[in-house]
Design an enzyme around this catalytic site. Structure first.
Site, PDB file in Angstrom:
ATOM      1  N   ASP A  80       0.833  -1.209   0.000  1.00 15.47           N
ATOM      2  CA  ASP A  80       0.000   0.000   0.000  1.00 15.47           C
ATOM      3  C   ASP A  80       0.871   1.263   0.000  1.00 15.47           C
ATOM      4  O   ASP A  80       2.007   1.247   0.478  1.00 15.47           O
ATOM      5  CB  ASP A  80      -0.908  -0.022   1.246  1.00 15.47           C
ATOM      6  CG  ASP A  80      -2.092   0.920   1.103  1.00 15.47           C
ATOM      7  OD1 ASP A  80      -2.350   1.402  -0.023  1.00 15.47           O
ATOM      8  OD2 ASP A  80      -2.771   1.169   2.120  1.00 15.47           O
ATOM      9  N   HIS A 124       2.409   3.498  -8.940  1.00 19.28           N
ATOM     10  CA  HIS A 124       2.155   2.086  -9.261  1.00 19.28           C
ATOM     11  C   HIS A 124       3.337   1.482 -10.032  1.00 19.28           C
ATOM     12  O   HIS A 124       3.726   0.338  -9.808  1.00 19.28           O
ATOM     13  CB  HIS A 124       0.863   1.947 -10.069  1.00 19.28           C
ATOM     14  CG  HIS A 124      -0.367   2.337  -9.299  1.00 19.28           C
ATOM     15  ND1 HIS A 124      -0.604   1.873  -8.024  1.00 19.28           N
ATOM     16  CD2 HIS A 124      -1.427   3.125  -9.612  1.00 19.28           C
ATOM     17  CE1 HIS A 124      -1.759   2.373  -7.586  1.00 19.28           C
ATOM     18  NE2 HIS A 124      -2.279   3.140  -8.528  1.00 19.28           N
ATOM     19  N   ASN A 148     -11.099  -2.483  -5.276  1.00 17.41           N
ATOM     20  CA  ASN A 148     -10.327  -1.528  -6.071  1.00 17.41           C
ATOM     21  C   ASN A 148     -10.991  -1.147  -7.404  1.00 17.41           C
ATOM     22  O   ASN A 148     -10.571  -0.183  -8.056  1.00 17.41           O
ATOM     23  CB  ASN A 148      -8.893  -2.037  -6.310  1.00 17.41           C
ATOM     24  CG  ASN A 148      -8.002  -1.972  -5.084  1.00 17.41           C
ATOM     25  OD1 ASN A 148      -7.089  -2.771  -4.908  1.00 17.41           O
ATOM     26  ND2 ASN A 148      -8.237  -1.003  -4.198  1.00 17.41           N
ATOM     27  N   ARG A 205     -12.109   2.528  -8.060  1.00 13.99           N
ATOM     28  CA  ARG A 205     -11.210   3.617  -8.488  1.00 13.99           C
ATOM     29  C   ARG A 205     -11.571   4.075  -9.892  1.00 13.99           C
ATOM     30  O   ARG A 205     -12.377   3.442 -10.568  1.00 13.99           O
ATOM     31  CB  ARG A 205      -9.771   3.126  -8.419  1.00 13.99           C
ATOM     32  CG  ARG A 205      -9.415   2.772  -6.986  1.00 13.99           C
ATOM     33  CD  ARG A 205      -7.963   2.504  -6.818  1.00 13.99           C
ATOM     34  NE  ARG A 205      -7.678   2.199  -5.425  1.00 13.99           N
ATOM     35  CZ  ARG A 205      -6.477   2.199  -4.895  1.00 13.99           C
ATOM     36  NH1 ARG A 205      -5.433   2.484  -5.643  1.00 13.99           N
ATOM     37  NH2 ARG A 205      -6.311   1.904  -3.623  1.00 13.99           N
ATOM     38  N   ARG A 230      -4.936  -1.723   9.041  1.00 18.99           N
ATOM     39  CA  ARG A 230      -6.124  -2.556   8.798  1.00 18.99           C
ATOM     40  C   ARG A 230      -5.762  -3.630   7.780  1.00 18.99           C
ATOM     41  O   ARG A 230      -4.720  -3.549   7.136  1.00 18.99           O
ATOM     42  CB  ARG A 230      -7.295  -1.700   8.298  1.00 18.99           C
ATOM     43  CG  ARG A 230      -6.970  -0.844   7.091  1.00 18.99           C
ATOM     44  CD  ARG A 230      -8.190  -0.051   6.599  1.00 18.99           C
ATOM     45  NE  ARG A 230      -7.806   0.885   5.559  1.00 18.99           N
ATOM     46  CZ  ARG A 230      -7.519   2.177   5.775  1.00 18.99           C
ATOM     47  NH1 ARG A 230      -7.606   2.691   6.985  1.00 18.99           N
ATOM     48  NH2 ARG A 230      -7.155   2.960   4.767  1.00 18.99           N
TER      49      ARG A 230
HETATM   50  C1  IPE Z   1      -5.463  -2.651  -0.100  1.00 21.43           C
HETATM   51  O1  IPE Z   1      -5.129  -1.322  -0.276  1.00 21.43           O
HETATM   52  C2  IPE Z   1      -5.484  -3.358  -1.423  1.00 21.43           C
HETATM   53  C3  IPE Z   1      -4.196  -3.510  -2.105  1.00 21.43           C
HETATM   54  C4  IPE Z   1      -3.028  -3.151  -1.653  1.00 21.43           C
HETATM   55  C5  IPE Z   1      -4.273  -4.145  -3.394  1.00 21.43           C
HETATM   56  P1  IPE Z   1      -6.248  -0.182  -0.430  1.00 21.43           P
HETATM   57  O2  IPE Z   1      -5.512   1.103  -0.565  1.00 21.43           O
HETATM   58  O3  IPE Z   1      -7.177  -0.526  -1.518  1.00 21.43           O
HETATM   59  O4  IPE Z   1      -7.017  -0.289   0.959  1.00 21.43           O
HETATM   60  P2  IPE Z   1      -7.815   0.809   1.789  1.00 21.43           P
HETATM   61  O5  IPE Z   1      -8.832   1.403   0.840  1.00 21.43           O
HETATM   62  O6  IPE Z   1      -6.828   1.831   2.244  1.00 21.43           O
HETATM   63  O7  IPE Z   1      -8.419   0.064   2.926  1.00 21.43           O
HETATM   64  C1  IPE Z   2      -1.578   0.289  -3.392  1.00 22.54           C
HETATM   65  O1  IPE Z   2      -1.372   1.657  -3.415  1.00 22.54           O
HETATM   66  C2  IPE Z   2      -1.836  -0.274  -4.771  1.00 22.54           C
HETATM   67  C3  IPE Z   2      -3.219  -0.723  -4.996  1.00 22.54           C
HETATM   68  C4  IPE Z   2      -4.183  -0.702  -4.117  1.00 22.54           C
HETATM   69  C5  IPE Z   2      -3.519  -1.244  -6.313  1.00 22.54           C
HETATM   70  P1  IPE Z   2      -2.567   2.699  -3.384  1.00 22.54           P
HETATM   71  O2  IPE Z   2      -2.966   3.010  -4.787  1.00 22.54           O
HETATM   72  O3  IPE Z   2      -3.665   2.208  -2.517  1.00 22.54           O
HETATM   73  O4  IPE Z   2      -1.859   3.950  -2.746  1.00 22.54           O
HETATM   74  P2  IPE Z   2      -2.474   4.963  -1.686  1.00 22.54           P
HETATM   75  O5  IPE Z   2      -3.008   4.150  -0.558  1.00 22.54           O
HETATM   76  O6  IPE Z   2      -3.566   5.705  -2.423  1.00 22.54           O
HETATM   77  O7  IPE Z   2      -1.335   5.839  -1.298  1.00 22.54           O
HETATM   78 MG    MG Z   3      -4.072   2.422  -0.542  1.00 18.35          MG
END
Ligand code: IPE
Ligand code: IPE
Ligand code: MG
Length: 237
Positions: free
Chosen positions: A16, A33, A64, A67, A190
């Site tokens: 994350d 990413h 996801n 998004r 979490r």
């Molecule tokens: C968890 O991260 C899912 C992945 C890393 C693929 P998210 O960024 O989607 O989780 P939340 O929304 O902060 O709980």
């Molecule tokens: C994790 O990074 C990658 C995926 C969930 C695919 P995030 O895209 O959730 O990055 P933050 O949490 O917005 O910084």
């Molecule tokens: Mg995230």
């Protein structure tokens, strides 16, 4: 540090913080990413170096899809590029690719590449990299309940014979041992619907480091912390 860590067979990681990593640098989210995917490539040789049999990476959750269409599209293309670019790397490091999640809902160009890399690496037994894609712990349990209910309905299973083992056996990857350690980067405390059943007795390690900055030093810090934990599994210390 010794290279073989017998107590840690399976490491699960919630990768994350890609978006915030990019934001901090004034870059668009997709750059985060891309940098995150490079970290995954780096992990490949670490499996042998640190004696880890299984690594499960949370790459795309069932949530996801919420998004933007652009971000989802970017992530799917990135997955396809990762698979195209890393088959050789996986083979060189003798790593088998597997996936967990509802694969059928991913775009065809991803499913085809996943199937191809899984088939070409299926000969490797020592180490397995598992990508959690369109994965949700609740979805996995729902799918398991559906399969179990079908067996009850056709008379091959009696409700009183359903045990914990029955549920484990109906998960997506029943032969994979439960994770010993779960790492989440980026400071969020979490599990966001990751491996709900399998993490029952995993040790948790949280770090504020964003995933694109999670380098070898960060990994060894987490492995060292794990080694100091006293796992009791409900028994006596
Ligand atoms: C968890 O991260 C899912 C992945 C890393 C693929 P998210 O960024 O989607 O989780 P939340 O929304 O902060 O709980
Ligand atoms: C994790 O990074 C990658 C995926 C969930 C695919 P995030 O895209 O959730 O990055 P933050 O949490 O917005 O910084
Ligand atoms: Mg995230």
């Amino acid at each position: 540090m010794d290279s073989k860590n017998k107590d840690l067979r399976h490491l699960a990681i919630i990768m994350d913080g890609n978006g915030r990593w990019a934001q901090q640098r004034g870059l668009p989210r997709f750059e985060g990413h891309l940098a995150g995917a490079r970290r995954v490539v780096e992990l490949i040789p670490f499996m042998e170096k640190y004696g880890i049999e299984y690594i499960t990476l949370y790459a795309f959750s069932t949530e996801n899809w919420k998004r933007s269409a652009e971000e989802v599209q970017y992530l799917m293309n990135l997955l396809a590029d990762f698979l195209d670019d890393n088959l050789e790397n996986m083979c060189k490091n003798r790593i088998r690719l597997r996936v967990t999640g509802r694969l059928a809902d991913l775009p065809d160009f991803c499913v085809q590449r996943l199937n191809s890399v899984m088939e070409k690496t299926s000969c490797y037994q020592e180490r397995t990299l598992i990508l959690a894609l369109n994965y949700g712990g609740r979805t996995e349990l729902t799918d398991a309940v559906r399969k179990i209910a079908a067996s009850v309905q056709d008379g091959s299973l009696r409700p009183e014979d359903i045990e914990e083992k029955t549920i484990s056996e109906h998960l997506y990857l029943p032969d994979v041992p439960d994770p010993d350690l779960m790492i989440r980067t980026s400071g969020e405390l979490r599990i966001s619907n990751f491996l709900l059943w399998q993490l029952s007795y995993a040790e948790f390690y949280f770090t504020d480091t964003f995933w694109p900055d999670f380098d070898e030093a960060e990994l060894t810090k987490a492995l060292d912390a794990f080694r100091k934990r006293n796992r009791r599994f409900g028994g006596r210390p």
